[in-house]
Design a protein around this motif. Structure first.
Motif, mmCIF file in Angstrom:
data_model
loop_
_atom_site.group_PDB
_atom_site.id
_atom_site.type_symbol
_atom_site.label_atom_id
_atom_site.label_comp_id
_atom_site.label_asym_id
_atom_site.label_seq_id
_atom_site.Cartn_x
_atom_site.Cartn_y
_atom_site.Cartn_z
ATOM 1 N N ASP A 185 0.630 -1.280 0.012
ATOM 2 C CA ASP A 185 -0.039 -0.092 -0.057
ATOM 3 C C ASP A 185 0.872 1.322 -0.106
ATOM 4 O O ASP A 185 1.574 1.481 1.051
ATOM 5 C CB ASP A 185 -0.985 0.005 1.142
ATOM 6 C CG ASP A 185 -2.037 0.989 1.388
ATOM 7 O OD1 ASP A 185 -1.766 2.000 0.382
ATOM 8 O OD2 ASP A 185 -3.178 0.873 1.877
ATOM 9 N N PRO A 186 0.870 2.333 -1.148
ATOM 10 C CA PRO A 186 1.652 3.064 -1.082
ATOM 11 C C PRO A 186 1.115 4.353 -0.447
ATOM 12 O O PRO A 186 1.757 5.514 -0.301
ATOM 13 C CB PRO A 186 1.747 3.711 -2.735
ATOM 14 C CG PRO A 186 0.381 3.133 -3.223
ATOM 15 C CD PRO A 186 0.159 1.910 -2.392
ATOM 16 N N LYS A 187 0.175 4.147 0.373
ATOM 17 C CA LYS A 187 -0.446 5.304 1.314
ATOM 18 C C LYS A 187 -0.893 6.357 0.541
ATOM 19 O O LYS A 187 -0.369 7.472 1.052
ATOM 20 C CB LYS A 187 0.385 5.410 2.396
ATOM 21 C CG LYS A 187 0.934 4.358 3.234
ATOM 22 C CD LYS A 187 -0.569 3.546 3.666
ATOM 23 C CE LYS A 187 -0.265 2.483 4.751
ATOM 24 N NZ LYS A 187 -1.290 1.805 5.354
ATOM 25 N N THR A 188 -1.404 6.417 -0.882
ATOM 26 C CA THR A 188 -1.732 7.437 -1.546
ATOM 27 C C THR A 188 -2.954 7.315 -2.066
ATOM 28 O O THR A 188 -3.628 6.301 -1.805
ATOM 29 C CB THR A 188 -0.827 7.570 -2.842
ATOM 30 O OG1 THR A 188 -1.160 6.530 -3.632
ATOM 31 C CG2 THR A 188 0.751 7.764 -2.505
ATOM 32 N N SER A 189 -3.703 8.345 -2.520
ATOM 33 C CA SER A 189 -4.923 8.347 -3.061
ATOM 34 C C SER A 189 -5.245 7.978 -4.629
ATOM 35 O O SER A 189 -5.898 8.341 -5.257
ATOM 36 C CB SER A 189 -5.636 9.815 -2.784
ATOM 37 O OG SER A 189 -5.164 10.888 -3.572
ATOM 38 N N VAL A 190 -4.049 7.276 -5.066
ATOM 39 C CA VAL A 190 -3.752 7.080 -6.463
ATOM 40 C C VAL A 190 -5.389 6.221 -7.167
ATOM 41 O O VAL A 190 -5.672 6.544 -8.104
ATOM 42 C CB VAL A 190 -2.558 6.345 -6.928
ATOM 43 C CG1 VAL A 190 -2.583 4.738 -6.429
ATOM 44 C CG2 VAL A 190 -2.588 6.188 -8.314
ATOM 45 N N THR A 193 -8.516 8.768 -6.864
ATOM 46 C CA THR A 193 -8.304 9.624 -8.032
ATOM 47 C C THR A 193 -8.661 9.296 -9.241
ATOM 48 O O THR A 193 -9.260 10.014 -9.928
ATOM 49 C CB THR A 193 -6.733 10.485 -8.001
ATOM 50 O OG1 THR A 193 -6.361 11.080 -6.791
ATOM 51 C CG2 THR A 193 -6.616 11.357 -9.019
#
Length: 225
Positions: A185-190, A193
């Motif tokens: 989990d890159p901990k982004t909202s990719v 989005t």
């Protein structure tokens, strides 16, 4: 395209998978021929890339068994076994193309695209449909109600994954793995989005929404109920 790479050399497999993902394709990687045979009997792929020298079933046996099971997915052998007799043996086993190592990725990609453009057998889909939404895997075009929709490569791949799983909820983790090849989990909202951008293109201009958020679970695309 959705592509299965059967390769037991980790560096080679990672190199191929990274290049295919960057080109906007979905890539699964397996290193064992027996496991790969099971995989192709339960999952639909557009192209197979198979090394001949792999654990379990070797590449030749894998393709022979797949053809015996009526699996007609185009298959390319990618191998260091490069003699004329070896190439003939691979093609006679049911392979559709044969590329020897070392190879240029640009040639690999061009050959895979050529395989995907071949006229499909009657049981192979090249167009995915959900209600009035259509995605053409060969032409890489999307339309709804006959209106063309322009998608970025990653949006196209995301929509392909969702449409292949029509009616099933796909979690954020599943989308990260299948669309971005993230096994963490890159901990982004990719994901959020791209889903938002995709929804703005395939749903908002139209009366009936097809892409749905399942709260605290993931996303699902399905026809109106």
């Amino acid at each position: 395209m959705k592509i299965l790479v059967v390769e037991d050399d980790q560096k080679t497999a990672e190199y191929i998978a990274r290049g295919l993902n960057e080109a906007g394709h979905i890539c699964d990687v397996m290193k064992d021929g027996t496991d790969a045979l099971f995989q192709v009997t339960r999952e639909q792929y557009d192209v197979l890339v198979v090394d001949r020298m792999i654990p379990g079933l070797d590449g030749l046996s894998l393709i022979k068994a797949a053809r015996a099971a009526k699996i007609k997915t185009p298959a390319m052998f990618l191998t260091s076994v490069s003699g004329v007799d070896d190439r003939v043996e691979g093609l006679e086993a049911g392979g559709d193309d044969y590329l020897t190592k070392p190879f240029a990725f640009s040639e690999l990609l061009a050959r895979l695209n050529a395989l995907a453009r071949r006229p499909p057998s009657l049981d192979q889909k090249t167009v995915l449909k959900v209600a009035d939404l259509e995605l053409d895997l060969v032409k890489r075009q999307v339309s709804r109600q006959g209106i063309a929709i322009e998608l970025q490569p990653r949006e196209f791949t995301l929509l392909e994954v969702l449409m292949r799983g029509e009616g099933r909820v796909l979690t954020r983790t599943m989308l990260l793995e299948r669309v971005w090849d993230f096994h963490f989990d890159p901990k982004t909202s990719v994901v959020e989005t791209h889903v938002s951008r995709l929804r703005a293109k395939i749903d908002k201009p139209f009366e009936v929404p097809l892409l749905h958020t399942v709260r605290n679970t993931g996303y699902c695309i399905h026809a109106p109920r």
